[in-house]
Each structure stands twice: as structure tokens, then as C-alpha cells.
Design an enzyme around this catalytic site. Structure first.
Site, PDB file in Angstrom:
ATOM      1  N   SER A  60     -41.701  69.028  65.718  1.00 40.75           N
ATOM      2  CA  SER A  60     -41.565  69.923  64.566  1.00 40.75           C
ATOM      3  C   SER A  60     -41.671  69.118  63.274  1.00 40.75           C
ATOM      4  O   SER A  60     -41.737  67.890  63.290  1.00 40.75           O
ATOM      5  CB  SER A  60     -40.212  70.661  64.603  1.00 40.75           C
ATOM      6  OG  SER A  60     -39.140  69.734  64.519  1.00 40.75           O
ATOM      7  N   ILE A  87     -42.370  67.151  59.875  1.00 41.41           N
ATOM      8  CA  ILE A  87     -43.350  66.151  59.445  1.00 41.41           C
ATOM      9  C   ILE A  87     -44.070  65.546  60.648  1.00 41.41           C
ATOM     10  O   ILE A  87     -45.287  65.340  60.622  1.00 41.41           O
ATOM     11  CB  ILE A  87     -42.667  65.054  58.607  1.00 41.41           C
ATOM     12  CG1 ILE A  87     -42.082  65.647  57.322  1.00 41.41           C
ATOM     13  CG2 ILE A  87     -43.659  63.947  58.265  1.00 41.41           C
ATOM     14  CD1 ILE A  87     -41.214  64.681  56.526  1.00 41.41           C
ATOM     15  N   SER A 104     -36.969  57.815  53.812  1.00 40.37           N
ATOM     16  CA  SER A 104     -36.647  58.890  52.879  1.00 40.37           C
ATOM     17  C   SER A 104     -36.377  58.270  51.517  1.00 40.37           C
ATOM     18  O   SER A 104     -36.008  57.092  51.418  1.00 40.37           O
ATOM     19  CB  SER A 104     -35.403  59.642  53.362  1.00 40.37           C
ATOM     20  OG  SER A 104     -34.919  60.517  52.362  1.00 40.37           O
ATOM     21  N   TYR A 130     -26.492  60.130  56.361  1.00 34.49           N
ATOM     22  CA  TYR A 130     -27.955  60.077  56.270  1.00 34.49           C
ATOM     23  C   TYR A 130     -28.389  58.985  55.306  1.00 34.49           C
ATOM     24  O   TYR A 130     -29.300  58.205  55.607  1.00 34.49           O
ATOM     25  CB  TYR A 130     -28.476  61.436  55.812  1.00 34.49           C
ATOM     26  CG  TYR A 130     -29.978  61.558  55.799  1.00 34.49           C
ATOM     27  CD1 TYR A 130     -30.688  61.712  56.980  1.00 34.49           C
ATOM     28  CD2 TYR A 130     -30.695  61.545  54.599  1.00 34.49           C
ATOM     29  CE1 TYR A 130     -32.066  61.846  56.982  1.00 34.49           C
ATOM     30  CE2 TYR A 130     -32.067  61.672  54.588  1.00 34.49           C
ATOM     31  CZ  TYR A 130     -32.751  61.823  55.766  1.00 34.49           C
ATOM     32  OH  TYR A 130     -34.119  61.942  55.757  1.00 34.49           O
ATOM     33  N   LYS A 174     -30.593  55.686  56.480  1.00 39.98           N
ATOM     34  CA  LYS A 174     -31.916  55.431  55.915  1.00 39.98           C
ATOM     35  C   LYS A 174     -31.944  54.122  55.129  1.00 39.98           C
ATOM     36  O   LYS A 174     -32.971  53.420  55.124  1.00 39.98           O
ATOM     37  CB  LYS A 174     -32.335  56.604  55.018  1.00 39.98           C
ATOM     38  CG  LYS A 174     -32.646  57.881  55.783  1.00 39.98           C
ATOM     39  CD  LYS A 174     -33.809  57.703  56.765  1.00 39.98           C
ATOM     40  CE  LYS A 174     -34.205  59.017  57.416  1.00 39.98           C
ATOM     41  NZ  LYS A 174     -35.340  58.856  58.360  1.00 39.98           N
TER      42      LYS A 174
END
Length: 324
Positions: A58, A60, A190, A203, A207
């Protein structure tokens, strides 16, 4: 003569700076990537390459799979949901633009947090295609929660999915690339890996770690003709928010993105990601404004940007993050 030369150089510098700024303001990626998209290699230059895409069921990752199939790449599609991967494969093959056949796409279900299985999965891919030219570490899980509310178990989960999973899979595959003296590792990070944003501590941390792991790797494997490309998207229309973790283990946000939000389409993000990979960029930023402009300001003026974000406050920053 010297004065004239200095004046000429000053004028050239000013014109160049203005041109750079205009390109930035009109673009949805960093200036280097926009120029590569216009004048550099296109994804079609990857035709015939074996590309392994994680998180391909799903978002990207799915869009990257479509872009690469249309570019003539042989694909390994990895995610936990086999049935969803099969749908992605059939969509690839059904496209009039698809340049690969059924046996050019390998479906390989994989849980990134099952670290012990990674070596076996690598072996399965090598037995099928004999090689892997490019690994695109795209799989990840987002999160929305205030810092003080987050359970450590959520930190561990997000860190394992977003950081340790890609590290483990890459480490299992690298001996093959080192032996061949050829390869490329791409990572979908990100903009949250470049700057801390309120309301997504786990998150952000994962990252940031991902950036550190693969910046370190780039230097070590360059002698083996292996490149590392890091792509940092900003807000993108996907199901990431619906599946995002919260402060409590097992609880997800469960919200769909609003079409009115300022976000990039997954298709556009995937195309720019593939351009970055095709041109073997070190790092690329892919985002609409204002997040794209903000990341330049954050990295060029770190103290000023931190002061500015404090003045804006957490609620404003969180709304900004969601493209509102």
C-alpha cells in the site's frame, strides 16, 4: 581588471541564488532532485534491474512498485499481507504501461520485525533472481501521540519497524552486494527524520535513527561500489494515518486523511523517489510547501527554527504536519 572580475562573480552569484530560490519555491522536492527529474536519469534507466521493495502492499511502496514495473524492473514485493501484495502484482501486470511479465514479479510475505527470518528471505530472493541490484527499504509505521502519554512498548514497536527492521534486512543482503561489488540501498525516511515534530515522538526517534544508520553505512560500503540513497517525504496521501500507532500498544489512530489537506500524491512521491534512486542521490527531500521550505530553514538556521516552533506551539505544529 580584478575589480571587474569580482563584480562579475558577484552578479553571477546573485543570479544563481535567485534562480535556486525560484526553483525551490515552484517545486515539490529539493532543488537537486528537481533538476535531476528534469535533466537527469529517469526511472526507465533502471530497466532490467532486480529491485526489492518493502512495504509494497500500500501507500508509497505500492506506488513505487507501479512506477518500477512501468520502467521495466524485475520486482520483489514484500509486506506482511500476501493477498494485498498479489493485488499489487496483478495491477502492475494489468497496466498497459507495464514492461514486465508474471515471473518477473516475486511476491515475498515478510514481517520486518521477525529479524530471524531475514537471512532466509534473502536466500529465497537470490534463488529466484540470482541477484538483487537495489533494495528499497520503504516499510514503516507512523504514530500520533503526545510525548508524555506514550508507552515504552510503542517506542519499541515503532523503532523495530522503522529502524531495526530495515537495518536487519539490509545487513542480511549486503554480503551479496559486497561480493558482486555492485548495488544500491535506498531508504524511505521522512522529513520527521530531519527535525523533531510535536505529537510523534516514537516515529521521530526511529526516523532520526534510520538516518544515522544509513549515513554511516554509505561511507563504509562506498569502496564496494554500493550507494546509499535516503529519500525524505513530507505529507503524502496514504493510509499511514489510519494505521498509525498511538500512545497505547495495539491502538491505532483509525482516521482517513482529508482530501483538503496539503499533501503530495503517492504516485508523485514514488516517481520522485525512483528518480532519486536512478540518479543515485545521497539524500532527497520530497514534499509540498510549506514543509519543504521549512526543512531548508531548519537545517540552515537551527536555533531560529527551534525558537519559531516553540512560539507556534504544539497544536499549530501538529496541524502543520498534517498539511492543514
Amino acid at each position: 581588471m580584478v575589480l571587474w572580475l569580482l563584480e562579475a562573480l558577484a552578479i553571477i552569484a546573485i543570479i544563481s541564488a535567485l534562480a535556486w530560490f525560484i526553483i525551490l519555491i515552484l517545486s515539490d522536492a529539493d532543488v537537486s532532485l528537481i533538476l535531476k527529474a528534469k535533466f537527469g536519469k529517469q526511472p526507465e534507466s533502471l530497466a532490467g534491474k532486480v529491485v526489492w521493495v518493502t512495504g509494497a502492499s500500500s501507500g508509497i511502496g505500492e506506488a513505487i512498485a507501479y512506477c518500477l514495473a512501468e520502467s521495466g524492473c524485475k520486482l520483489v514485493l514484500t509486506a506482511r499481507r500476501k493477498e494485498q501484495l498479489e493485488k499489487v502484482k496483478q495491477t502492475c501486470l494489468a497496466s498497459a504501461l507495464c514492461k514486465v511479465k508474471d515471473n518477473d514479479i516475486l511476491i515475498l510475505p515478510l514481517d520486518l520485525t521477525d529479524f530471524e527470518s531475514h537471512a532466509q528471505k534473502v536466500q529465497e530472493v537470490l534463488e529466484y533472481f540470482n541477484k538483487v541490484d537495489i533494495l528499497i527499504n520503504n516499510a514503516g509505521k507512523s504514530q500520533r501521540a503526545l510525548w508524555m502519554d506514550v508507552e515504552l512498548s510503542v517506542d519499541r514497536l515503532i523503532y523495530e519497524v522503522n529502524a531495526l527492521g530495515p537495518v536487519s534486512l539490509t545487513q542480511a543482503l549486503l554480503p551479496h552486494m559486497i561480493e558482486r561489488k555492485e548495488g544500491q540501498i535506498a531508504v524511505v525516511s521522512s522529513l520527521a527524520g530531519k527535525v523533531g515534530v510535536a505529537g510523534m515522538r516514537s516515529y521521530n526517534a526511529a526516523k532520526h535513527a534510520l538516518q544515522g544508520y544509513f549515513d554511516s553505512l554509505r561511507t563504509e560500503v562506498s569502496v564496494n561500489n554500493i550507494d546509499v540513497t535516503i529519500v525524505c517525504p513530507g505529507p503524502v496521501f496514504t493510509q499511514a494515518l489510519f494505521n498509525a500507532a498511538t500512545a497505547k500498544m495495539g491502538k491505532e489512530v483509525g482516521k482517513h486523511m482529508d482530501v483538503s489537506e496539503r499533501r503530495m500524491t503517492a504516485k508523485r512521491c514514488a516517481y520522485l523517489t525512483c528518480v532519486s534512486v536512478a540518479n543515485r542521490q545521497y539524500e532527497s527531500w520530497v514534499s509540498p510547501h510549506p514543509p519543504l521550505l521549512l526543512i531548508y530553514i531548519v537545517l540552515m538556521f537551527p536555533d531560529l527554527s527551534k525558537w519559531f516552533m516553540k512560539k507556534l506551539g504544539a497544536k499549530a505544529i501538529m496541524a502543520f504536519r498534517e498539511g492543514k
